[in-house]
Design an enzyme around this catalytic site. Structure first.
Site, PDB file in Angstrom:
ATOM      1  CB  SER A   1      -0.951  -0.037   1.203  1.00  0.00           C
ATOM      2  OG  SER A   1      -1.917   0.971   1.133  1.00  0.00           O
TER       3      SER A   1
ATOM      4  CG  ASP B   1      -6.430  -3.742  -3.471  1.00  0.00           C
ATOM      5  OD1 ASP B   1      -7.233  -2.831  -3.189  1.00  0.00           O
ATOM      6  OD2 ASP B   1      -5.204  -3.650  -3.259  1.00  0.00           O
TER       7      ASP B   1
ATOM      8  CG  HIS C   1      -5.758  -2.125   0.106  1.00  0.00           C
ATOM      9  ND1 HIS C   1      -4.823  -2.165  -0.909  1.00  0.00           N
ATOM     10  CD2 HIS C   1      -5.250  -1.271   1.048  1.00  0.00           C
ATOM     11  CE1 HIS C   1      -3.799  -1.383  -0.603  1.00  0.00           C
ATOM     12  NE2 HIS C   1      -4.035  -0.837   0.578  1.00  0.00           N
TER      13      HIS C   1
END
Length: 379
Positions: free
Chosen positions: A157, A323, A356
């Site tokens: 991320s 995601d 995610h």
């Protein structure tokens, strides 16, 4: 938990603090005269310092990535599934460094730290930071630890953005970049989610313009709402449906606006309340702005391949099918740019139902692909 630690754990770890008295110039035009970074290490640095791996954390992450601070800890570090003996980041091979970024709220200098010029917490007066600022501060930590070149820099991320930026800013100091569930810049939708979260904090009456510590209060409601919004985007529709569906807390509806009726409502409120009790509101604002501002290709007219033309690292890019916060298409933008720049890159798109958050969950194919790449790194 039991006082007997798992065999594949890095064991008991003790955070360390590095203090820097050299001013750090920041992208916003301001500077920090002095600052501290808290970090942990796992494994042993070899004689040639060629086996060092840097872990870059995401928005709400911190330095405690693996192991336990005490044998009685309920949970290990946030990425313990990936760091340790025999794990993808194998501490029998690698010396791993994990820090809390500048501006954080877990021990590194940040908004809740005391400003030496005023004797009060920085609060909203703490400088706005960028991913590039973090990379520069991390490079100073590497210097302090005697690490000239990282065997690998790994992040998921926002951490993946830092790993990517390292290869751009310090191309001769990174041999491998493992960029997981990330993007080369935020989409308009992602910026919008961050703005909603920030407004929840900024409009909380207890925020007091960022000086809430001086008032002896915390904008818990704003932080709670920000976390609830964010948490929805970290999960997939399928995983939420499978976990909660339309299940009720009790066996009937209450027909009011105040009761927690659905299980998913209860879950989100729990996540928000837990987060608001441990995270700093000003740090949340800083982290989301750093996400919004990140766009390394802007300096080359939006041409990411041109931005990456000078890099020397090898890359492993991983994404997850469900995601939607940082979709596989965003990872492929990085892959396509690296291929256009004729760089070495491998790409793994992993089938996962977890959205995610999948980069935090040790599913078999993810762990296998991650380990396969790390095992081929020559140290």
């Amino acid at each position: 938990m039991s006082t007997v630690l798992p065999e594949d754990s890095v064991g008991l770890v003790t955070p360390q603090i590095a203090r820097f008295d050299e001013p750090l110039a920041l992208a916003c035009g301001r500077s920090l005269a002095a600052y501290e970074l808290i970090y942990e290490t796992y494994g042993e640095l070899n004689a040639s310092a060629s086996n060092a791996v840097l872990i870059c954390h995401a928005l709400s992450g911190h330095h405690h990535a693996a192991g336990y601070h005490a044998a009685t800890d309920r949970k290990p570090g946030w990425w313990d599934s990936c760091i340790g003996p025999g794990k993808p980041i194998d501490t029998n091979r690698f010396f791993v460094v994990s820090l809390n970024n500048l501006g954080g709220c877990n021990g590194s200098t940040g908004p809740s730290s005391v400003n030496p010029a005023t004797g009060k917490p920085y609060g909203a007066d703490f400088p706005v930071l960028t991913v590039e600022d973090w990379v520069h501060s991390q490079a100073r930590l590497a210097d302090r630890l005697g690490i000239q070149t990282w065997a690998a820099i790994v992040g998921g991320s926002l951490g993946g953005m830092q790993a990517l930026q390292w290869t751009i800013t310090y191309p001769d100091r990174v041999r491998h970049c493992v960029d997981i569930a990330s993007a080369p810049k935020l989409s308009a939708q992602n910026i919008a989610f961050n703005e909603v979260a920030r407004q929840a904090i900024l409009t909380d009456p207890e925020f007091h313009g960022g000086s809430f510590q001086d008032q002896g209060v915390t904008p818990k409601r704003g932080l709670m709402l920000a976390r609830m919004v964010g948490h929805i985007t970290y999960l997939s529709d399928d995983s939420m449906g499978e976990k909660f569906g339309r299940e009720l807390k009790s066996d009937k509806l209450n027909y009011d606006f105040h009761s927690v009726e659905f299980q998913v409502e209860s879950y989100l409120r729990y996540q928000g309340e837990e987060f608001s009790g441990r995270f700093d509101a000003n740090t949340y604002l800083l982290m989301t702005k750093a996400l919004d501002y990140y766009d390394p290709a802007a300096a080359h007219g939006g041409d990411l391949a041109a931005t990456l033309a000078h890099v020397t690292a090898d890359y492993c890019i991983m994404s997850f099918t469900t995601d939607w916060r940082f979709s596989p298409a965003r990872s492929r933008e990085i892959v396509d740019a690296l291929m256009a720049a004729r760089k070495n890159v491998c790409y793994l798109d992993i089938d996962s139902p977890y959205g995610h958050d999948a980069f935090l969950i040790p599913t078999p194919r993810y762990m296998q692909g991650f380990a396969n790449y790390m095992n081929r790194i020559v140290i």
